[in-house]
Design a protein around this motif. Structure first.
Motif, mmCIF file in Angstrom:
data_model
loop_
_atom_site.group_PDB
_atom_site.id
_atom_site.type_symbol
_atom_site.label_atom_id
_atom_site.label_comp_id
_atom_site.label_asym_id
_atom_site.label_seq_id
_atom_site.Cartn_x
_atom_site.Cartn_y
_atom_site.Cartn_z
ATOM 1 N N GLN A 1 59.415 32.865 -21.050
ATOM 2 C CA GLN A 1 58.449 33.268 -20.041
ATOM 3 C C GLN A 1 57.849 34.622 -20.405
ATOM 4 O O GLN A 1 58.427 35.399 -21.171
ATOM 5 C CB GLN A 1 59.063 33.305 -18.645
ATOM 6 N N ILE A 2 56.654 34.862 -19.872
ATOM 7 C CA ILE A 2 55.952 36.127 -20.034
ATOM 8 C C ILE A 2 55.913 36.803 -18.677
ATOM 9 O O ILE A 2 55.423 36.240 -17.697
ATOM 10 C CB ILE A 2 54.532 35.898 -20.567
ATOM 11 N N VAL A 3 56.466 38.007 -18.623
ATOM 12 C CA VAL A 3 56.580 38.747 -17.367
ATOM 13 C C VAL A 3 55.648 39.947 -17.430
ATOM 14 O O VAL A 3 55.753 40.776 -18.347
ATOM 15 C CB VAL A 3 58.031 39.220 -17.141
ATOM 16 N N ARG A 4 54.728 40.050 -16.496
ATOM 17 C CA ARG A 4 53.891 41.249 -16.411
ATOM 18 C C ARG A 4 54.752 42.419 -15.958
ATOM 19 O O ARG A 4 55.464 42.322 -14.964
ATOM 20 C CB ARG A 4 52.742 41.040 -15.446
ATOM 21 N N VAL A 5 54.666 43.549 -16.684
ATOM 22 C CA VAL A 5 55.491 44.733 -16.401
ATOM 23 C C VAL A 5 54.607 45.814 -15.778
ATOM 24 O O VAL A 5 53.738 46.362 -16.466
ATOM 25 C CB VAL A 5 56.148 45.265 -17.693
ATOM 26 N N PRO A 6 54.785 46.136 -14.499
ATOM 27 C CA PRO A 6 53.994 47.211 -13.885
ATOM 28 C C PRO A 6 54.215 48.532 -14.608
ATOM 29 O O PRO A 6 55.334 48.842 -15.019
ATOM 30 C CB PRO A 6 54.531 47.263 -12.451
ATOM 31 N N LYS B 1 58.454 40.409 -33.038
ATOM 32 C CA LYS B 1 59.670 40.576 -33.843
ATOM 33 C C LYS B 1 60.543 39.334 -33.821
ATOM 34 O O LYS B 1 61.303 39.086 -34.760
ATOM 35 C CB LYS B 1 60.481 41.773 -33.320
ATOM 36 N N ASN B 2 60.467 38.566 -32.734
ATOM 37 C CA ASN B 2 61.374 37.434 -32.534
ATOM 38 C C ASN B 2 60.610 36.129 -32.401
ATOM 39 O O ASN B 2 59.393 36.111 -32.186
ATOM 40 C CB ASN B 2 62.218 37.653 -31.262
ATOM 41 N N ASN B 3 61.350 35.041 -32.479
ATOM 42 C CA ASN B 3 60.800 33.712 -32.246
ATOM 43 C C ASN B 3 61.151 33.239 -30.849
ATOM 44 O O ASN B 3 62.209 33.581 -30.302
ATOM 45 C CB ASN B 3 61.348 32.719 -33.271
ATOM 46 N N TYR B 4 60.270 32.414 -30.276
ATOM 47 C CA TYR B 4 60.473 31.908 -28.922
ATOM 48 C C TYR B 4 60.026 30.457 -28.857
ATOM 49 O O TYR B 4 59.090 30.056 -29.548
ATOM 50 C CB TYR B 4 59.668 32.735 -27.908
ATOM 51 N N LEU B 5 60.697 29.680 -28.020
ATOM 52 C CA LEU B 5 60.351 28.278 -27.840
ATOM 53 C C LEU B 5 60.056 27.999 -26.370
ATOM 54 O O LEU B 5 60.791 28.454 -25.485
ATOM 55 C CB LEU B 5 61.490 27.374 -28.314
ATOM 56 N N VAL B 6 59.005 27.222 -26.128
ATOM 57 C CA VAL B 6 58.699 26.813 -24.767
ATOM 58 C C VAL B 6 59.841 25.977 -24.196
ATOM 59 O O VAL B 6 60.194 26.092 -23.022
ATOM 60 C CB VAL B 6 57.372 26.026 -24.733
ATOM 61 N N THR B 7 60.467 25.149 -25.044
ATOM 62 C CA THR B 7 61.557 24.295 -24.576
ATOM 63 C C THR B 7 62.784 25.109 -24.156
ATOM 64 O O THR B 7 63.640 24.602 -23.444
ATOM 65 C CB THR B 7 61.968 23.302 -25.676
ATOM 66 N N GLY B 8 62.862 26.357 -24.616
ATOM 67 C CA GLY B 8 63.948 27.240 -24.214
ATOM 68 C C GLY B 8 63.634 28.046 -22.971
ATOM 69 O O GLY B 8 64.292 29.056 -22.701
ATOM 70 N N LEU C 1 51.146 45.670 -19.974
ATOM 71 C CA LEU C 1 52.402 45.521 -20.709
ATOM 72 C C LEU C 1 53.075 44.227 -20.263
ATOM 73 O O LEU C 1 53.130 43.932 -19.063
ATOM 74 C CB LEU C 1 53.319 46.709 -20.437
ATOM 75 N N ILE C 2 53.564 43.456 -21.224
ATOM 76 C CA ILE C 2 54.278 42.227 -20.890
ATOM 77 C C ILE C 2 55.648 42.229 -21.552
ATOM 78 O O ILE C 2 55.859 42.867 -22.585
ATOM 79 C CB ILE C 2 53.497 40.960 -21.326
ATOM 80 N N MET C 3 56.569 41.539 -20.925
ATOM 81 C CA MET C 3 57.888 41.291 -21.502
ATOM 82 C C MET C 3 57.963 39.807 -21.828
ATOM 83 O O MET C 3 57.701 38.954 -20.976
ATOM 84 C CB MET C 3 58.995 41.654 -20.516
ATOM 85 N N ILE C 4 58.295 39.502 -23.065
ATOM 86 C CA ILE C 4 58.462 38.128 -23.509
ATOM 87 C C ILE C 4 59.954 37.893 -23.658
ATOM 88 O O ILE C 4 60.653 38.675 -24.319
ATOM 89 C CB ILE C 4 57.759 37.889 -24.850
ATOM 90 N N ILE C 5 60.469 36.846 -23.036
ATOM 91 C CA ILE C 5 61.911 36.615 -23.051
ATOM 92 C C ILE C 5 62.201 35.121 -22.987
ATOM 93 O O ILE C 5 61.543 34.382 -22.238
ATOM 94 C CB ILE C 5 62.604 37.364 -21.880
ATOM 95 N N GLN C 6 63.147 34.672 -23.807
ATOM 96 C CA GLN C 6 63.579 33.279 -23.751
ATOM 97 C C GLN C 6 64.866 33.201 -22.955
ATOM 98 O O GLN C 6 65.857 33.837 -23.285
ATOM 99 C CB GLN C 6 63.787 32.693 -25.146
ATOM 100 N N MET C 7 64.867 32.385 -21.925
ATOM 101 C CA MET C 7 65.961 32.349 -20.962
ATOM 102 C C MET C 7 67.108 31.430 -21.390
ATOM 103 O O MET C 7 68.274 31.717 -21.129
ATOM 104 C CB MET C 7 65.440 31.894 -19.593
ATOM 105 N N GLN C 8 66.778 30.313 -22.027
ATOM 106 C CA GLN C 8 67.775 29.292 -22.338
ATOM 107 C C GLN C 8 67.563 28.767 -23.755
ATOM 108 O O GLN C 8 66.891 29.397 -24.558
ATOM 109 C CB GLN C 8 67.713 28.166 -21.291
ATOM 110 N N GLY C 9 68.168 27.635 -24.084
ATOM 111 C CA GLY C 9 67.988 27.028 -25.391
ATOM 112 C C GLY C 9 69.199 27.095 -26.300
ATOM 113 O O GLY C 9 69.137 26.651 -27.445
ATOM 114 N N ALA C 10 70.320 27.666 -25.812
ATOM 115 C CA ALA C 10 71.547 27.672 -26.618
ATOM 116 C C ALA C 10 72.085 26.250 -26.766
ATOM 117 O O ALA C 10 71.874 25.389 -25.902
ATOM 118 C CB ALA C 10 72.595 28.574 -25.975
#
Length: 450
Positions: A96-101, A86-93, A29-38
């Motif tokens: 990151q991909i987080v492995r979820v135990p 479901k969402n869009n993500y940018l590397v410039t933002g 299971l992974i969590m995909i999340i964009q941290m910045q980019g506003a």
């Protein structure tokens, strides 16, 4: 991240230093999340600067997140997941991909601690687990201080005006701003006019302006229409604050707290002598501390890290004279539990305290002075998501802001009377707690004091 078909997504990690095959397996299971980019407001010319610098114009993809299961790993830089994103993500933002135990059950014993790595500008800051059965927390689950980074203390002798962003080109007026959903100090330099001075970039605290104004506190969730950059006033000091202007003490501002006044060197009564008057001497005790970070909007389902506190302005930093650095914001804790959460422990993602300006005693016969700089702003509280099919009971859940840095000035025997004062850091704003069912009996998302 580019969608290939409705059920096959390839996540291209351009420039990734890790080999995915070494970290992930099929079925993870992974969590995909964009941290910045506003995108935030800035100014093309100095004359247009005002307190609206740093206003969030567009969140873009910042705060987008979702979970996915790994279907295949075709090569070292790509992942195929089971279902379409479901969402869009940018590397410039800084996505990151987080492995979820994935656990059958989870127990954190009384002396145990579950945590993760601190956000480094590219990765980490996120603690996410999935538990199929019961989760018992008698110890600590923590992401305190693992969020956006506080502005670092840096010697800066430029005594500029009351600008909200520095002039750039090496002017470096004031302390460094705290990191936010709009980026880091590098992004502020490249895109938003500069990384210094008292304007608050999104949920990051503003830097204290010259000379020795305190750093502003970082922020996270809050009333987005109730921001003025000042924070909340302790009623015990209403008389002093109303000397800025009539009714100043009545202004209650969501988000981080503002940093303290600039350098003064006269022992006067702040209940009768207004800030900014030449009678204070030094830099006249001007109201040029960093503005508190802006609160973020959680109504659209986005989630964020706590904002970093702004640095206080420092110009005497050395090995024995410390201070000024802002506190880190709190990180993100996401517990996906298909049962109950219980125990007597704590789930906590507080902001870190701003650094206090101080130093060791220099000696009875010295004329040295230590601690004659300002304090850093506290980090904003983090985010805690308790996504459980059952109840959350017994545990304490905290996402509080970090305290602003103090000033502990020390003078040697020949340094003269101690009439000097510099600004403390503003307190960090409270974070965000969400839960699926019954609310935890004890939960706190408090802003901290200066």
């Amino acid at each position: 991240f580019k969608q290939k078909t409705a059920y096959e997504i390839r996540l291209s990690l351009v420039g990734s230093e890790m080999c995915i095959r070494d970290r992930l397996q099929v079925g993870d299971l992974i969590m995909i999340i964009q941290m910045q980019g506003a995108i935030i407001k800035t100014f093309a010319v100095v004359g247009g600067q005002d307190s609206t610098y740093g206003e969030i114009l567009n969140y873009n993809n910042a705060g987008n997140y979702e979970f996915a299961q790994v279907y295949a790993i075709p090569n070292a830089t790509s992942i195929v997941v089971d279902c379409g994103l479901k969402n869009n993500y940018l590397v410039t933002g800084k996505s990151q991909i987080v492995r979820v135990p994935r656990y059958n059950t989870l127990a954190v014993n009384a002396a145990g601690e579950l945590t993760t790595d601190v956000w480094n500008g590219t990765t980490a800051g996120v603690l996410a687990v999935e538990v199929n059965g019961t989760t018992t927390i008698n110890g600590t689950v923590t992401a305190t201080g693992l969020g956006f980074r506080g502005g670092a203390a840096a010697n800066n002798s430029n005594y500029g005006g009351l600008r909200f962003v520095d002039l750039g080109g090496g002017a470096n007026e004031g302390g460094l701003k705290g990191e936010s959903i709009a980026g880091s100090v590098t992004d502020y330099s490249l895109t938003y006019g500069g990384p210094y001075a008292m304007g608050a970039p999104a949920n990051g605290g503003g830097g204290g302006n010259c000379h020795n104004g305190g750093g502003g506190g970082g922020a996270n969730a809050g009333n987005v229409s109730g921001w003025f950059g000042y924070g909340v006033i302790n009623p015990a000091y209403n008389v002093a604050y109303n000397l800025e202007w009539a009714g100043r003490a009545a202004i209650v501002s969501s988000g981080g707290g503002r940093g303290g006044y600039s350098f003064s060197s006269a022992n006067l009564n702040p209940l009768t002598i207004a800030p900014g008057l030449v009678a204070w001497s030094g830099d006249n005790r001007r109201k040029n501390g960093g503005f508190g970070g802006r609160p973020l909007d959680y109504s659209t389902g986005k989630i964020f890290l706590g904002g970093g506190g702004g640095a206080g302005h420092v110009n005497d930093l050395n090995a024995s004279n410390t201070g000024g650095t802002g506190g880190n914001g709190g990180g993100l804790i996401f517990l996906q539990v298909y049962n109950n959460i219980s125990g007597t422990g704590i789930i906590v993602s507080d902001g870190s305290n701003g650094v206090t300006a101080t130093g060791p005693y220099p000696g009875n016969f010295s004329n040295s002075v230590n601690g004659n700089d300002s304090g850093g702003g506290g980090g904003g509280g983090g985010t805690i998501m308790l996504a459980s099919t059952g109840n959350a009971s017994g545990v304490t859940v905290n996402a509080n802001g970090g305290r602003g840095g103090n000033q502990a000035i020390v003078k040697g025997g020949f340094a003269g009377a101690n009439t000097e004062a510099e600004g403390p850091g503003g307190g960090g704003g409270g974070g965000y707690i969400a839960y699926s069912n019954t609310a935890p009996a004890t939960q706190n998302v408090l802003g901290a004091v200066s």
